[in-house]
Design an enzyme around this catalytic site. Structure first.
Site, mmCIF file in Angstrom:
data_model
loop_
_atom_site.group_PDB
_atom_site.id
_atom_site.type_symbol
_atom_site.label_atom_id
_atom_site.label_comp_id
_atom_site.label_asym_id
_atom_site.label_seq_id
_atom_site.Cartn_x
_atom_site.Cartn_y
_atom_site.Cartn_z
ATOM 1 N N ALA A 145 -3.932 -7.971 -4.164
ATOM 2 C CA ALA A 145 -3.398 -6.622 -4.394
ATOM 3 C C ALA A 145 -4.535 -5.661 -4.733
ATOM 4 O O ALA A 145 -5.598 -6.084 -5.178
ATOM 5 C CB ALA A 145 -2.403 -6.657 -5.544
ATOM 6 N N GLY A 146 -4.304 -4.400 -4.523
ATOM 7 C CA GLY A 146 -5.288 -3.382 -4.914
ATOM 8 C C GLY A 146 -4.535 -2.139 -5.335
ATOM 9 O O GLY A 146 -4.095 -1.383 -4.494
ATOM 10 N N HIS A 147 -4.322 -1.963 -6.641
ATOM 11 C CA HIS A 147 -3.574 -0.798 -7.122
ATOM 12 C C HIS A 147 -4.543 0.285 -7.590
ATOM 13 O O HIS A 147 -5.289 0.088 -8.536
ATOM 14 C CB HIS A 147 -2.611 -1.211 -8.243
ATOM 15 C CG HIS A 147 -1.506 -2.093 -7.728
ATOM 16 N ND1 HIS A 147 -0.633 -2.776 -8.520
ATOM 17 C CD2 HIS A 147 -1.132 -2.375 -6.449
ATOM 18 C CE1 HIS A 147 0.225 -3.446 -7.762
ATOM 19 N NE2 HIS A 147 -0.072 -3.228 -6.506
ATOM 20 N N THR A 148 -4.514 1.391 -6.863
ATOM 21 C CA THR A 148 -5.451 2.472 -7.165
ATOM 22 C C THR A 148 -4.801 3.451 -8.130
ATOM 23 O O THR A 148 -3.703 3.936 -7.888
ATOM 24 C CB THR A 148 -5.824 3.210 -5.857
ATOM 25 O OG1 THR A 148 -6.256 2.225 -4.919
ATOM 26 C CG2 THR A 148 -6.926 4.225 -6.074
ATOM 27 N N LYS B 37 2.001 2.347 -5.012
ATOM 28 C CA LYS B 37 2.665 1.872 -6.225
ATOM 29 C C LYS B 37 1.831 2.152 -7.473
ATOM 30 O O LYS B 37 2.368 2.454 -8.528
ATOM 31 C CB LYS B 37 2.941 0.364 -6.124
ATOM 32 C CG LYS B 37 3.894 -0.003 -4.999
ATOM 33 C CD LYS B 37 4.155 -1.499 -4.942
ATOM 34 C CE LYS B 37 2.972 -2.324 -4.483
ATOM 35 N NZ LYS B 37 2.547 -2.103 -3.095
ATOM 36 N N THR C 41 -8.515 -3.401 -1.272
ATOM 37 C CA THR C 41 -9.111 -4.706 -1.581
ATOM 38 C C THR C 41 -10.169 -5.079 -0.552
ATOM 39 O O THR C 41 -11.235 -5.570 -0.900
ATOM 40 C CB THR C 41 -8.000 -5.791 -1.632
ATOM 41 O OG1 THR C 41 -7.078 -5.415 -2.650
ATOM 42 C CG2 THR C 41 -8.555 -7.159 -1.948
ATOM 43 N N GLY D 183 -11.077 -2.946 2.294
ATOM 44 C CA GLY D 183 -11.689 -1.808 2.997
ATOM 45 C C GLY D 183 -11.259 -1.705 4.458
ATOM 46 O O GLY D 183 -11.697 -0.816 5.183
ATOM 47 N N ASP E 87 0.815 -1.227 0.000
ATOM 48 C CA ASP E 87 0.000 0.000 0.000
ATOM 49 C C ASP E 87 0.842 1.266 0.000
ATOM 50 O O ASP E 87 0.424 2.295 0.529
ATOM 51 C CB ASP E 87 -0.947 0.031 1.217
ATOM 52 C CG ASP E 87 -1.774 -1.228 1.332
ATOM 53 O OD1 ASP E 87 -2.289 -1.655 0.295
ATOM 54 O OD2 ASP E 87 -1.887 -1.780 2.433
ATOM 55 N N GLN F 21 2.021 -5.957 -3.220
ATOM 56 C CA GLN F 21 2.374 -6.044 -1.782
ATOM 57 C C GLN F 21 3.704 -5.306 -1.534
ATOM 58 O O GLN F 21 3.995 -4.351 -2.233
ATOM 59 C CB GLN F 21 2.427 -7.483 -1.282
ATOM 60 C CG GLN F 21 1.062 -8.158 -1.200
ATOM 61 C CD GLN F 21 0.606 -8.782 -2.490
ATOM 62 O OE1 GLN F 21 1.350 -9.455 -3.157
ATOM 63 N NE2 GLN F 21 -0.634 -8.552 -2.863
ATOM 64 N N GLY G 106 0.223 14.169 -3.763
ATOM 65 C CA GLY G 106 -1.227 14.079 -3.973
ATOM 66 C C GLY G 106 -1.510 12.939 -4.922
ATOM 67 O O GLY G 106 -0.584 12.381 -5.520
ATOM 68 N N LYS H 53 2.964 10.383 -0.751
ATOM 69 C CA LYS H 53 2.097 10.952 0.285
ATOM 70 C C LYS H 53 2.830 11.873 1.258
ATOM 71 O O LYS H 53 2.513 11.889 2.453
ATOM 72 C CB LYS H 53 1.397 9.817 1.049
ATOM 73 C CG LYS H 53 0.365 9.098 0.195
ATOM 74 C CD LYS H 53 -0.446 8.150 1.028
ATOM 75 C CE LYS H 53 -1.818 7.914 0.454
ATOM 76 N NZ LYS H 53 -2.680 7.133 1.300
HETATM 77 P P1 IMP Z 1 -2.757 -12.752 1.837
HETATM 78 O O1 IMP Z 1 -1.839 -12.206 0.808
HETATM 79 O O2 IMP Z 1 -4.201 -12.526 1.515
HETATM 80 O O3 IMP Z 1 -2.458 -14.181 2.172
HETATM 81 O O4 IMP Z 1 -2.513 -11.938 3.209
HETATM 82 C C1 IMP Z 1 -1.310 -12.064 3.960
HETATM 83 C C2 IMP Z 1 -0.897 -10.732 4.554
HETATM 84 O O5 IMP Z 1 -0.531 -9.837 3.516
HETATM 85 C C3 IMP Z 1 -2.007 -10.006 5.344
HETATM 86 O O6 IMP Z 1 -1.409 -9.293 6.399
HETATM 87 C C4 IMP Z 1 -2.568 -9.022 4.319
HETATM 88 O O7 IMP Z 1 -3.176 -7.914 4.951
HETATM 89 C C5 IMP Z 1 -1.301 -8.648 3.600
HETATM 90 N N1 IMP Z 1 -1.553 -8.193 2.224
HETATM 91 C C6 IMP Z 1 -1.810 -8.954 1.142
HETATM 92 N N2 IMP Z 1 -1.951 -8.204 0.046
HETATM 93 C C7 IMP Z 1 -1.746 -6.930 0.437
HETATM 94 C C8 IMP Z 1 -1.710 -5.692 -0.273
HETATM 95 O O8 IMP Z 1 -1.881 -5.608 -1.494
HETATM 96 N N3 IMP Z 1 -1.450 -4.585 0.497
HETATM 97 C C9 IMP Z 1 -1.201 -4.658 1.819
HETATM 98 N N4 IMP Z 1 -1.220 -5.800 2.508
HETATM 99 C C10 IMP Z 1 -1.478 -6.923 1.822
#
Ligand code: IMP
Length: 424
Positions: free
Chosen positions: A38-41, A15, A299, A301, A12, A223, A414, A330
């Protein structure tokens, strides 16, 4: 120039925005590990997109995007994402390539991920429940199902029957769950197979051809380093190699092809899920920074845990990734703080630790050694050039760079593209 972009904290880092900027100058954008966790905004043409599985470069017309062999693909999430993109007028056909060696997330992976997290016997990791860990575990145990197996109808049927009967025994005996009916899983995935087939190819060959033609490749890490299964805060990690090495094994490109390794950090630190976090804020600062920085998971919330910048963590990332430059995101979130801390080392008992400990008990007992910097207390969101940043902000950044022994090449103030400062 080919670039590997990695998160240098716990994910987070922001990226998505940098990938979007660098994608404009790249020909291929490659995801190499992780999956729909993952959640890339990305803010693109006044819209906000959150991409989980498809490389963020897809938003740029004409760019080719690859989901490499190191990624674990949930077809349900993939088709949902493709449908969302289509609704915004972005087509993926002919531009999206999925490795035939990429492993599939199956319904039992998601189910087991959830049941393990809910079980009192397993220590809670705080996963995203997207089936990531169980899928990578199967890959290593040689029980996985790959894209190439899925699109060969006969092989898939045979393999699924074999694996599912084992999974159902585990579900019955360990989790007291009735298990999943073969016909249902098979029918669903047979339908996915037809839809996914046009995207599936030998992406190692595709990338080798691209490199021969001197095309530029951007490797999009997901990640972050501290969530890497080898170099992170094990067992509170994800199940893949989120570090630069993962870009090579997860795409089939050799190390001689990449020299630029860009680490992305926030000007502070955040973490989602369980696990130690030495510089974590107390409640007041937590609320202030979480709200100002909109620190809620893209991803799941979930609210993110926030803390001071930890130079011990990022020095570790510089080392294990071989970072040659850094993007600091940031910075503007710190605009409101009268004083700002940086952890430069840890105190563990009477010892001072300058390198990140692998022993989690030690890490839990560590107390950060802070240095304090005066805040700049003015708005940096409109600043376009490094020299126009407040002096105190420049000093803060210079100190980070010195502590990390690595140049800062990008500063973000920003979420919009034009709120980016490129440092010479
Ligand atoms: P998993 O990848 O769903 O198995 O989660 C394992 C750990 O990685 C947990 O602490 C999640 O919160 C963290 N995690 C997985 N993907 C992300 C991400 O894209 N951003 C931040 N933390 C992540």
């Amino acid at each position: 120039m080919n670039t590997i972009l990695v998160g240098a904290q716990w994910g987070d880092e922001g990226k998505g925005k940098i990938i979007d900027l660098l994608a404009a100058e790249s020909d291929y954008i490659v995801r190499y590990q992780g999956g729909a966790n993952a959640g890339h905004t990305v803010r693109f043409e006044k819209k906000e997109f959150i991409l989980h599985l498809i490389p963020s470069g897809i938003l740029h017309r004409g760019k080719r995007c690859v989901i490499g062999n190191g990624v674990v693909v949930d077809p349900e999430a993939l088709f949902q994402e493709i449908a969302n993109l289509h609704r915004s007028g972005i087509r993926v056909d002919g531009r999206l390539f999925i490795s035939e060696q990429a492993h599939l997330i199956m319904p039992y992976h998601k189910l087991i991920d959830r049941l393990q997290e809910e079980s009192a016997h397993h220590g809670k990791i705080g996963t995203t429940k997207r089936g990531i860990g169980p899928c990578y575990a199967d890959k290593m145990a040689r029980l996985g199902i790959r894209m190439v197996d899925l699109i060969d109808g006969e092989l898939f049927k045979e393999r699924l029957a074999q694996v599912l009967s084992e999974k159902n025994r585990i579900l019955n005996k360990i989790f007291d769950h009735p298990g999943l009916p073969f016909e249902e899983v098979y029918a669903k995935y047979a339908e996915y197979a037809d839809r996914i087939k046009p995207f599936v190819t030998d992406t190692t060959f595709l990338l080798a051809q691209a490199l021969k033609k001197k095309k530029r490749i951007l490797f999009e890490g997901a990640q972050g380093t501290l969530l890497d299964v080898d170099h992170g805060t094990y067992p509170f990690v994800t199940s893949s190699n989120a570090t630069a090495g993962g870009a090579l094994t997860g795409s089939g490109v050799g190390p001689s092809q990449v020299r630029d390794i860009l680490g992305v950090v926030k000007a502070y630190t955040t973490r989602v899920g369980e696990g130690p976090f030495p510089t974590e804020f107390g409640p007041d600062l937590m609320e202030l920074v979480r709200n100002k920085g909109e620190e809620f998971g893209a991803t799941t919330g979930r609210p993110r845990r926030c803390g001071w910048f930890d130079a011990v963590v990022v020095r570790h990332s510089v080392r294990v990734n071989g970072l040659n430059r850094i993007a600091v995101m940031k910075l503007d979130v710190l605009d409101v703080l009268p004083s700002i801390r940086i952890a430069t080392a840890y105190k563990w008992g009477r010892q001072t630790l300058k390198t990140f400990p692998s022993n989690l008990r030690v890490l839990r007992e560590c107390v950060p050694v802070y240095e304090e910097h005066p805040g700049w207390l003015c708005d940096t969101q409109g600043v376009k050039r490094y020299r126009d940043l407040p002096r105190k902000a420049q000093r803060y950044l210079a100190r980070l760079s010195k502590l990390l022994d690595t140049p800062i090449s990008i500063v973000s103030v920003g979420s919009h593209r034009d709120q980016t400062i490129f440092v010479r």
